[in-house]
Design a protein around this motif. Structure first.
Motif, PDB file in Angstrom:
ATOM      1  N   LYS A 299       0.482  -0.836  -0.012  1.00  0.00           N
ATOM      2  CA  LYS A 299       0.396   0.447   0.016  1.00  0.00           C
ATOM      3  C   LYS A 299       1.119   1.302   0.034  1.00  0.00           C
ATOM      4  O   LYS A 299       2.159   1.448   1.193  1.00  0.00           O
ATOM      5  CB  LYS A 299      -0.802  -0.174   0.960  1.00  0.00           C
ATOM      6  CG  LYS A 299      -2.013  -1.115   0.956  1.00  0.00           C
ATOM      7  CD  LYS A 299      -3.142  -0.232   2.213  1.00  0.00           C
ATOM      8  CE  LYS A 299      -4.380  -1.104   1.636  1.00  0.00           C
ATOM      9  NZ  LYS A 299      -4.203  -2.663   1.155  1.00  0.00           N
ATOM     10  N   THR A 300       0.621   2.537  -0.568  1.00  0.00           N
ATOM     11  CA  THR A 300       1.280   3.645  -1.116  1.00  0.00           C
ATOM     12  C   THR A 300       0.613   4.047   0.567  1.00  0.00           C
ATOM     13  O   THR A 300      -0.002   3.841   1.110  1.00  0.00           O
ATOM     14  CB  THR A 300       0.693   4.408  -2.212  1.00  0.00           C
ATOM     15  OG1 THR A 300      -0.517   4.598  -1.513  1.00  0.00           O
ATOM     16  CG2 THR A 300       0.917   4.028  -3.388  1.00  0.00           C
ATOM     17  N   ALA A 301       1.439   5.486   0.809  1.00  0.00           N
ATOM     18  CA  ALA A 301       0.950   6.208   2.020  1.00  0.00           C
ATOM     19  C   ALA A 301       0.433   6.848   2.265  1.00  0.00           C
ATOM     20  O   ALA A 301      -0.392   6.687   3.599  1.00  0.00           O
ATOM     21  CB  ALA A 301       2.703   6.964   2.353  1.00  0.00           C
ATOM     22  N   LYS A 302      -0.418   6.648   1.128  1.00  0.00           N
ATOM     23  CA  LYS A 302      -2.125   6.927   0.779  1.00  0.00           C
ATOM     24  C   LYS A 302      -2.887   6.122   1.502  1.00  0.00           C
ATOM     25  O   LYS A 302      -4.232   6.279   1.254  1.00  0.00           O
ATOM     26  CB  LYS A 302      -2.444   7.856  -0.322  1.00  0.00           C
ATOM     27  CG  LYS A 302      -2.101   9.123  -0.773  1.00  0.00           C
ATOM     28  CD  LYS A 302      -1.528   9.503  -1.940  1.00  0.00           C
ATOM     29  CE  LYS A 302      -0.164   9.830  -2.836  1.00  0.00           C
ATOM     30  NZ  LYS A 302      -0.448   9.848  -4.235  1.00  0.00           N
ATOM     31  N   GLY A 303      -2.233   4.479   1.608  1.00  0.00           N
ATOM     32  CA  GLY A 303      -3.563   4.051   1.638  1.00  0.00           C
ATOM     33  C   GLY A 303      -4.010   2.684   1.060  1.00  0.00           C
ATOM     34  O   GLY A 303      -4.591   2.254   0.806  1.00  0.00           O
ATOM     35  N   GLU A 304      -3.323   3.591  -0.597  1.00  0.00           N
ATOM     36  CA  GLU A 304      -4.219   2.788  -1.985  1.00  0.00           C
ATOM     37  C   GLU A 304      -2.624   1.790  -2.460  1.00  0.00           C
ATOM     38  O   GLU A 304      -2.088   1.821  -1.555  1.00  0.00           O
ATOM     39  CB  GLU A 304      -3.793   3.951  -3.006  1.00  0.00           C
ATOM     40  CG  GLU A 304      -4.939   4.889  -2.565  1.00  0.00           C
ATOM     41  CD  GLU A 304      -4.880   6.224  -3.533  1.00  0.00           C
ATOM     42  OE1 GLU A 304      -3.252   6.302  -4.244  1.00  0.00           O
ATOM     43  OE2 GLU A 304      -5.356   6.954  -3.568  1.00  0.00           O
ATOM     44  N   ASP A 315       5.511   6.061  -5.613  1.00  0.00           N
ATOM     45  CA  ASP A 315       5.284   7.329  -4.745  1.00  0.00           C
ATOM     46  C   ASP A 315       5.382   7.147  -3.903  1.00  0.00           C
ATOM     47  O   ASP A 315       5.974   6.280  -3.121  1.00  0.00           O
ATOM     48  CB  ASP A 315       3.630   6.408  -4.858  1.00  0.00           C
ATOM     49  CG  ASP A 315       2.216   7.689  -4.057  1.00  0.00           C
ATOM     50  OD1 ASP A 315       2.049   8.283  -5.471  1.00  0.00           O
ATOM     51  OD2 ASP A 315       2.047   7.206  -3.087  1.00  0.00           O
ATOM     52  N   GLY A 316       6.018   8.638  -3.140  1.00  0.00           N
ATOM     53  CA  GLY A 316       6.107   8.309  -2.417  1.00  0.00           C
ATOM     54  C   GLY A 316       7.744   9.200  -1.874  1.00  0.00           C
ATOM     55  O   GLY A 316       8.009   9.323  -1.030  1.00  0.00           O
ATOM     56  N   THR A 320       9.014   6.399   1.155  1.00  0.00           N
ATOM     57  CA  THR A 320       8.080   5.350   1.197  1.00  0.00           C
ATOM     58  C   THR A 320       7.812   4.742   0.210  1.00  0.00           C
ATOM     59  O   THR A 320       6.954   3.717   0.250  1.00  0.00           O
ATOM     60  CB  THR A 320       6.495   6.762   1.465  1.00  0.00           C
ATOM     61  OG1 THR A 320       6.150   6.894   0.874  1.00  0.00           O
ATOM     62  CG2 THR A 320       6.659   7.019   3.644  1.00  0.00           C
ATOM     63  N   GLY A 321       8.930   5.138  -0.588  1.00  0.00           N
ATOM     64  CA  GLY A 321       8.693   4.476  -1.857  1.00  0.00           C
ATOM     65  C   GLY A 321       9.464   3.526  -2.161  1.00  0.00           C
ATOM     66  O   GLY A 321      10.456   3.797  -1.477  1.00  0.00           O
TER      67      GLY A 321
END
Ligand code: NAD
Length: 441
Positions: A299-304, A315-316, A320-321
């Motif tokens: 999951k990305t830091a946005k929770g997706e 992403d991130g 975080t990516g």
């Protein structure tokens, strides 16, 4: 079921040979492209949105349009088949099982770029593959697709296979060019980019094997159609070489719309983690891209859900990516020790550094020594900080990306698994006998 553009015919018996390849639609893209102008071929590749499949993801059509065209100076296309990034073996698969797909892509691309002399530079360790490529070249030539006046269009093209001697640095495009010229494979300072001043100072485009193979479906189906596959700026399909603690290691073609979770756990792809273990972490794009722990990987830091494409994997940023890189997808189960694995990579980069730039030459050695010390339970907490400091001083301070490639895995390992490094200090005796593992979280 993901769409297949490159590996569609890989299962056909004898597809390695011209007759079978041709019977199954091979070389149609050459017939089509040679009826177009070179500029029109470049335009199709631009429209396709194809990005370099070697790791950097630079737009291929844009790179092609940068090629300088000084009057009377020959231009070259060089295929980078030096695939050496640990965890990456998708180009090997293409060359071994579908050599004509690469040769076909090379002919179309040579025409687009105006290269009458084209090279395949292949790593020395792929010792059995040059013979396969040379046979495919000979077959293509015997059937009028290479040599003089191809298909009576007036276009001449020869392809030569050049073997490397087993140096990772020779996959870096300017080191590759130096080696092709017969010199030691030391990277050059960029700019000038090879598209302006490359092999023998002539305008040269260096493209990865998979990138050049992808030109075939792009011309066959048209750039716009190709661009409809995938998502956003991640168009078309991507080969992923999956390895590590999974049930079904291998080379897969994905269309970049599937999630990382689906790729790891679905039966269609990796088939889940081996021996019913838990997923701990993954390096998704070859050894030089940052490792991600399972929670950030899925999951990305946005929770997706994190998807298997350039944008989502990145992403991130590095906080975080990670990166799509070359598609060398290395999966770690709960028993894997991050410190030990990072040490293994550091040892590799130290060995492969060309030694031109001090931060890389000295820094890779220091990182290797510190990691070994920590791994053996002989380290101090201050070693972790020192390691962080060294990697930060290598990054961005070298002629070529090998420095970054050595620094990023260390940085990501400390960023996401600092507690595991600390455990190696606080549990010195245990560190020598067993791995850290998920159980300690
Ligand atoms: P890069 O971003 O410097 O360049 C990408 C390409 O675009 C190059 O061909 C470069 O010449 C071209 N380019 C960029 N700007 C240009 C401009 N203004 N004009 C003309 N051309 C331009 O990256 P790189 O050094 O080629 O590659 C680094 C990547 O290689 C890493 O991200 C890593 O993932 C990957 N890698 C892959 C392997 C492998 O075995 N496949 C091994 C090591 C590293």
């Amino acid at each position: 079921m993901s769409r297949k553009l490159l590996l569609e015919n890989a299962h056909i018996e004898g597809i390695r040979y011209y007759d079978v390849y041709r019977k199954n639609g091979g070389y149609r893209s050459v017939e089509k492209a040679l009826k177009m102008t070179p500029e029109e071929v470049v335009e199709e590749v631009k429209k396709s949105g194809l990005r370099g499949r070697g790791g950097a993801g630079f737009p291929t059509g844009m790179k092609w349009s940068f090629i300088a065209k000084p009057e009377g100076v020959p231009r070259h296309l060089v295929c980078n088949a030096d695939e050496s990034e640990p965890g990456t073996f998708k180009d090997r698969y293409l060359m071994e099982f579908l050599p004509h797909l690469l040769i076909e892509g090379l002919i179309v691309s040579s025409y687009a770029l105006g290269s009458n002399t084209t090279y395949i530079y292949i790593r020395g360790e792929y010792a059995w593959i040059p013979d396969i490529l040379e046979q495919a070249i000979a077959e293509a030539k015997a059937n009028g697709f290479l040599g003089k006046n191809i298909l009576n269009t007036g276009f001449d093209c020869e392809i030569y296979v050049q073997r490397g001697a087993g140096a990772y640095i020779c996959g870096e495009e300017t080191a590759l060019i130096e080696s092709l010229e017969g010199k030691r494979g030391n990277p050059r300072i960029k700019p000038p980019f090879p598209a302006v001043k490359g092999a023998w100072d002539r305008p040269t485009v260096v493209n990865n094997v998979e990138t050049l193979a992808a030109v075939v479906p792009i011309i066959n189906m048209g750039g716009e159609e190709y661009a409809k596959i995938g998502v956003g700026r991640s168009t078309g399909t991507k080969l992923i070489s999956a390895c590590g603690n999974i049930n079904k290691p291998g080379v897969y073609e994905i269309d970049m719309t599937i999630s990382v979770e689906e790729f790891i756990f679905s039966e269609e792809w990796c088939g889940g983690i081996k021996n019913g273990k838990r997923l701990k972490a993954c390096i998704p794009g070859g050894s030089s891209v940052p490792i991600l722990p399972a929670n950030l990987l899925l999951k990305t830091a946005k929770g997706e859900p994190r998807m298997m494409n350039y944008e989502s994997l990145a992403d991130g940023g590095f906080a975080t990516g990670t990166m799509m890189g070359s598609g060398g997808f290395i999966v770690f189960d709960e028993d894997q020790c991050v410190v030990k694995n990072t040490y293994t990579l550091a040892r590799f980069y130290r060995h492969e550094s060309c030694g031109q730039c001090s931060p890389c030459r000295e820094g890779t050695g220091w990182m290797e020594k510190l990691l070994l010390r920590l791994e053996k339970g002989q380290g101090k907490t201050s070693d972790i900080d020192l390691l962080w400091d060294i990697q930060s001083k290598i990054e961005g301070n070298t002629i070529c990306p090998l420095g970054d490639a050595a620094a990023w895995p260390v940085a990501a390992a400390i960023r996401h698994f600092r507690d595991e490094f600390e455990w190696h200090v606080t549990h010195a005796a245990e560190a020598q006998t067993r791995n850290y593992g998920l159980a300690h979280y």
